[in-house]
Design a protein around this motif. Structure first.
Motif, PDB file in Angstrom:
ATOM      1  N   MET A 187      14.212  67.969  66.643  1.00 61.67           N
ATOM      2  CA  MET A 187      14.197  66.824  65.832  1.00 61.67           C
ATOM      3  C   MET A 187      14.707  65.660  66.604  1.00 61.67           C
ATOM      4  SD  MET A 187      16.484  68.943  62.771  1.00 61.67           S
ATOM      5  CE  MET A 187      17.511  69.719  63.617  1.00 61.67           C
ATOM      6  N   PRO A 188      14.478  64.446  66.480  1.00 56.11           N
ATOM      7  CA  PRO A 188      15.026  63.266  66.962  1.00 56.11           C
ATOM      8  C   PRO A 188      16.487  63.338  66.829  1.00 56.11           C
ATOM      9  CG  PRO A 188      13.139  62.844  65.694  1.00 56.11           C
ATOM     10  CD  PRO A 188      13.451  64.138  65.391  1.00 56.11           C
ATOM     11  N   TYR A 189      17.218  63.199  67.801  1.00 55.35           N
ATOM     12  CA  TYR A 189      18.736  63.280  67.521  1.00 55.35           C
ATOM     13  C   TYR A 189      19.437  62.081  68.709  1.00 55.35           C
ATOM     14  CZ  TYR A 189      18.057  65.826  72.037  1.00 55.35           C
ATOM     15  OH  TYR A 189      17.778  66.241  73.258  1.00 55.35           O
ATOM     16  N   VAL A 190      20.667  61.707  68.146  1.00 55.03           N
ATOM     17  CA  VAL A 190      21.573  61.268  68.797  1.00 55.03           C
ATOM     18  C   VAL A 190      22.697  62.041  69.082  1.00 55.03           C
ATOM     19  CG1 VAL A 190      22.791  59.144  69.665  1.00 55.03           C
ATOM     20  CG2 VAL A 190      20.643  58.995  68.546  1.00 55.03           C
ATOM     21  N   THR A 191      23.071  62.634  69.979  1.00 51.83           N
ATOM     22  CA  THR A 191      24.313  63.469  69.922  1.00 51.83           C
ATOM     23  C   THR A 191      25.237  63.381  71.338  1.00 51.83           C
ATOM     24  OG1 THR A 191      25.060  65.795  69.538  1.00 51.83           O
ATOM     25  CG2 THR A 191      23.303  65.404  70.992  1.00 51.83           C
ATOM     26  N   ILE A 192      26.512  64.022  71.169  1.00 55.95           N
ATOM     27  CA  ILE A 192      27.324  63.886  72.562  1.00 55.95           C
ATOM     28  C   ILE A 192      27.530  65.262  72.908  1.00 55.95           C
ATOM     29  CG2 ILE A 192      28.091  61.606  72.274  1.00 55.95           C
ATOM     30  CD1 ILE A 192      30.488  62.644  71.087  1.00 55.95           C
ATOM     31  N   GLU A 193      27.643  65.822  74.335  1.00 58.99           N
ATOM     32  CA  GLU A 193      27.858  66.966  74.398  1.00 58.99           C
ATOM     33  C   GLU A 193      29.489  67.344  74.333  1.00 58.99           C
ATOM     34  OE1 GLU A 193      26.340  67.395  78.495  1.00 58.99           O
ATOM     35  OE2 GLU A 193      24.450  68.071  77.556  1.00 58.99           O
ATOM     36  N   GLY A 194      29.939  68.414  74.125  1.00 59.17           N
ATOM     37  CA  GLY A 194      31.416  68.739  74.132  1.00 59.17           C
ATOM     38  C   GLY A 194      32.197  68.534  72.858  1.00 59.17           C
ATOM     39  N   ARG A 195      33.189  68.508  72.907  1.00 59.36           N
ATOM     40  CA  ARG A 195      34.247  68.654  71.688  1.00 59.36           C
ATOM     41  C   ARG A 195      34.321  67.226  71.025  1.00 59.36           C
ATOM     42  NH1 ARG A 195      39.315  71.727  74.470  1.00 59.36           N
ATOM     43  NH2 ARG A 195      38.623  73.793  74.608  1.00 59.36           N
ATOM     44  N   LYS A 196      34.240  66.201  71.584  1.00 57.43           N
ATOM     45  CA  LYS A 196      34.282  64.842  71.278  1.00 57.43           C
ATOM     46  C   LYS A 196      33.231  64.590  70.158  1.00 57.43           C
ATOM     47  CE  LYS A 196      36.534  62.959  74.929  1.00 57.43           C
ATOM     48  NZ  LYS A 196      36.809  61.564  75.965  1.00 57.43           N
ATOM     49  N   GLY A 197      33.672  63.551  69.080  1.00 60.30           N
ATOM     50  CA  GLY A 197      32.873  63.187  68.069  1.00 60.30           C
ATOM     51  C   GLY A 197      33.782  62.461  67.263  1.00 60.30           C
ATOM     52  N   GLY A 198      33.247  62.464  65.625  1.00 65.26           N
ATOM     53  CA  GLY A 198      34.023  62.055  64.800  1.00 65.26           C
ATOM     54  C   GLY A 198      33.341  61.115  63.839  1.00 65.26           C
ATOM     55  N   SER A 199      33.624  60.917  62.667  1.00 69.14           N
ATOM     56  CA  SER A 199      32.773  59.975  61.508  1.00 69.14           C
ATOM     57  C   SER A 199      32.593  58.515  62.031  1.00 69.14           C
ATOM     58  CB  SER A 199      33.540  60.080  60.288  1.00 69.14           C
ATOM     59  OG  SER A 199      33.865  61.242  60.032  1.00 69.14           O
ATOM     60  N   ALA A 200      33.683  57.874  62.503  1.00 71.05           N
ATOM     61  CA  ALA A 200      33.659  56.686  63.077  1.00 71.05           C
ATOM     62  C   ALA A 200      32.372  56.487  64.260  1.00 71.05           C
ATOM     63  CB  ALA A 200      34.895  56.057  63.561  1.00 71.05           C
ATOM     64  N   LEU A 201      32.477  57.473  64.853  1.00 68.15           N
ATOM     65  CA  LEU A 201      31.433  57.519  66.268  1.00 68.15           C
ATOM     66  C   LEU A 201      30.162  57.599  65.728  1.00 68.15           C
ATOM     67  CD1 LEU A 201      31.366  57.309  69.527  1.00 68.15           C
ATOM     68  CD2 LEU A 201      31.613  59.874  69.186  1.00 68.15           C
ATOM     69  N   ALA A 202      29.835  58.576  64.814  1.00 67.99           N
ATOM     70  CA  ALA A 202      28.650  58.903  64.006  1.00 67.99           C
ATOM     71  C   ALA A 202      28.137  57.605  63.233  1.00 67.99           C
ATOM     72  CB  ALA A 202      28.688  59.994  63.194  1.00 67.99           C
ATOM     73  N   ALA A 203      29.219  56.964  62.781  1.00 65.14           N
ATOM     74  CA  ALA A 203      28.585  55.889  61.881  1.00 65.14           C
ATOM     75  C   ALA A 203      28.343  54.648  62.895  1.00 65.14           C
ATOM     76  CB  ALA A 203      29.655  55.388  60.965  1.00 65.14           C
ATOM     77  N   SER A 204      28.776  54.668  64.176  1.00 66.58           N
ATOM     78  CA  SER A 204      28.458  53.501  64.988  1.00 66.58           C
ATOM     79  C   SER A 204      27.002  53.455  65.482  1.00 66.58           C
ATOM     80  CB  SER A 204      29.585  53.516  66.113  1.00 66.58           C
ATOM     81  OG  SER A 204      29.155  54.531  66.970  1.00 66.58           O
ATOM     82  N   VAL A 205      26.639  54.810  65.426  1.00 66.31           N
ATOM     83  CA  VAL A 205      25.018  54.747  65.956  1.00 66.31           C
ATOM     84  C   VAL A 205      24.230  54.216  64.928  1.00 66.31           C
ATOM     85  CG1 VAL A 205      23.171  56.281  66.436  1.00 66.31           C
ATOM     86  CG2 VAL A 205      25.609  56.827  67.171  1.00 66.31           C
ATOM     87  N   ILE A 206      24.301  54.380  63.648  1.00 67.35           N
ATOM     88  CA  ILE A 206      23.510  53.758  62.538  1.00 67.35           C
ATOM     89  C   ILE A 206      24.055  52.510  62.536  1.00 67.35           C
ATOM     90  CG2 ILE A 206      23.088  53.828  60.063  1.00 67.35           C
ATOM     91  CD1 ILE A 206      22.230  56.332  61.676  1.00 67.35           C
ATOM     92  N   ASN A 207      24.962  51.931  62.601  1.00 68.41           N
ATOM     93  CA  ASN A 207      25.270  50.499  62.635  1.00 68.41           C
ATOM     94  C   ASN A 207      24.731  49.919  63.683  1.00 68.41           C
ATOM     95  OD1 ASN A 207      27.089  50.172  60.531  1.00 68.41           O
ATOM     96  ND2 ASN A 207      28.914  50.827  61.674  1.00 68.41           N
ATOM     97  N   ALA A 208      24.493  50.270  65.191  1.00 71.51           N
ATOM     98  CA  ALA A 208      23.854  49.721  66.061  1.00 71.51           C
ATOM     99  C   ALA A 208      22.476  49.672  65.947  1.00 71.51           C
ATOM    100  CB  ALA A 208      24.239  50.495  67.407  1.00 71.51           C
ATOM    101  N   LEU A 209      21.800  50.783  65.395  1.00 67.10           N
ATOM    102  CA  LEU A 209      20.290  50.857  65.067  1.00 67.10           C
ATOM    103  C   LEU A 209      20.017  49.853  63.754  1.00 67.10           C
ATOM    104  CD1 LEU A 209      19.713  54.577  64.900  1.00 67.10           C
ATOM    105  CD2 LEU A 209      18.551  52.802  66.311  1.00 67.10           C
ATOM    106  N   ALA A 210      20.972  49.631  62.945  1.00 65.21           N
ATOM    107  CA  ALA A 210      20.583  48.678  61.859  1.00 65.21           C
ATOM    108  C   ALA A 210      20.907  47.373  62.297  1.00 65.21           C
ATOM    109  CB  ALA A 210      21.702  48.756  60.531  1.00 65.21           C
ATOM    110  N   MET A 211      21.788  46.749  63.190  1.00 64.16           N
ATOM    111  CA  MET A 211      21.801  45.839  63.721  1.00 64.16           C
ATOM    112  C   MET A 211      20.439  45.177  64.677  1.00 64.16           C
ATOM    113  SD  MET A 211      25.790  45.847  64.863  1.00 64.16           S
ATOM    114  CE  MET A 211      25.935  43.980  65.554  1.00 64.16           C
ATOM    115  N   ILE A 212      20.126  46.363  65.411  1.00 65.16           N
ATOM    116  CA  ILE A 212      18.741  46.010  66.052  1.00 65.16           C
ATOM    117  C   ILE A 212      17.577  45.912  65.125  1.00 65.16           C
ATOM    118  CG2 ILE A 212      16.956  47.268  67.538  1.00 65.16           C
ATOM    119  CD1 ILE A 212      19.403  49.018  68.805  1.00 65.16           C
ATOM    120  N   ALA A 213      17.609  46.562  64.171  1.00 59.40           N
ATOM    121  CA  ALA A 213      16.582  46.640  63.103  1.00 59.40           C
ATOM    122  C   ALA A 213      16.613  45.113  62.312  1.00 59.40           C
ATOM    123  CB  ALA A 213      16.713  47.731  61.987  1.00 59.40           C
ATOM    124  N   LEU A 214      17.806  44.544  62.049  1.00 57.39           N
ATOM    125  CA  LEU A 214      17.706  43.333  61.358  1.00 57.39           C
ATOM    126  C   LEU A 214      17.215  42.165  62.423  1.00 57.39           C
ATOM    127  CD1 LEU A 214      21.181  44.132  59.260  1.00 57.39           C
ATOM    128  CD2 LEU A 214      18.699  43.830  58.424  1.00 57.39           C
TER     129      LEU A 214
END
Length: 214
Positions: A187-214
């Protein structure tokens, strides 16, 4: 500047905060950078969200993730996420112009009933409902490893083939393992290795992509 000497006059106004933050990140990660082009715009946004430069070592992109994610957003993707925090972190001002929508099913009556009846987590049940009834193009997992594991199970069974999975569950139990599972699939993914993560971090990826798309 010595922090103990900071005065009110030293603070930057709201209009300049984001631009100055990105300028600082660019200055502290000189070229050649480990990520280029659109990937760098995404990773830079992740660093901006967390103030964590370890993202430079941890972020992993599927080779088709950016292209596939951008195409899905431009086509008005339905996005499903595992937390209300992540849903709120993807603002309508960025998604509406693209015709996209974002949903969190954790409190959906169907999900609550399914989780209770089958003795599974709501995160698992939410993925089941999303796959069977909503069929979103993009999944954003920022909290629950069980959601990401369930999504992989559905992929293995041929029930889902998303345009993008942002897989960033956080924590000490199964978080790193669930992301390693995602890395092993197609599956096409954006992820991070290890224990770190979180909702804000995951949302930031979509925000960045949306800003590029716009």
């Amino acid at each position: 500047m010595v922090l103990s000497d900071v005065t009110l006059q030293d603070f930057i106004g709201p209009a300049e905060i984001e631009a100055e933050s990105l300028r600082i990140i660019d200055s502290e990660v000189p070229k050649p950078r480990p990520f280029q082009g659109e990937q760098w715009q995404i990773v830079r946004r992740m660093i901006h969200t967390t103030a964590d430069f370890e993202m430079l070592k941890l972020v992993r992109f599927h080779e088709k993730a950016v292209e596939s994610g951008l195409n899905a957003l431009k086509d008005g993707a339905v996005i499903v996420t595992d937390t209300e925090m992540a849903r709120c972190g993807m603002p309508l001002r960025r998604l509406d112009p693209l015709g996209c929508s974002v949903r969190c099913l954790m409190n959906d009556e169907r999900v609550v009933a399914r989780a209770r009846a089958e003795g599974i987590t709501r995160a698992k049940a939410a993925v089941d409902v999303a796959v069977s009834e909503i069929k979103p193009e993009i999944y954003v997992v920022g909290n629950a490893p069980t959601a990401l594991i369930r999504l992989v199970e559905h992929f293995d069974n041929g029930l889902v083939s998303p345009a993008l999975v942002v897989g960033m569950p956080v924590g000490f139990v199964n978080a790193a393992e669930s992301k390693a599972l995602l890395l092993s699939r197609g599956m096409p993914y954006v992820t991070i290795e290890g224990r770190k993560g979180g909702s804000a971090l995951a949302a930031s990826v979509i925000n960045a992509l949306a800003m590029i798309a716009l």
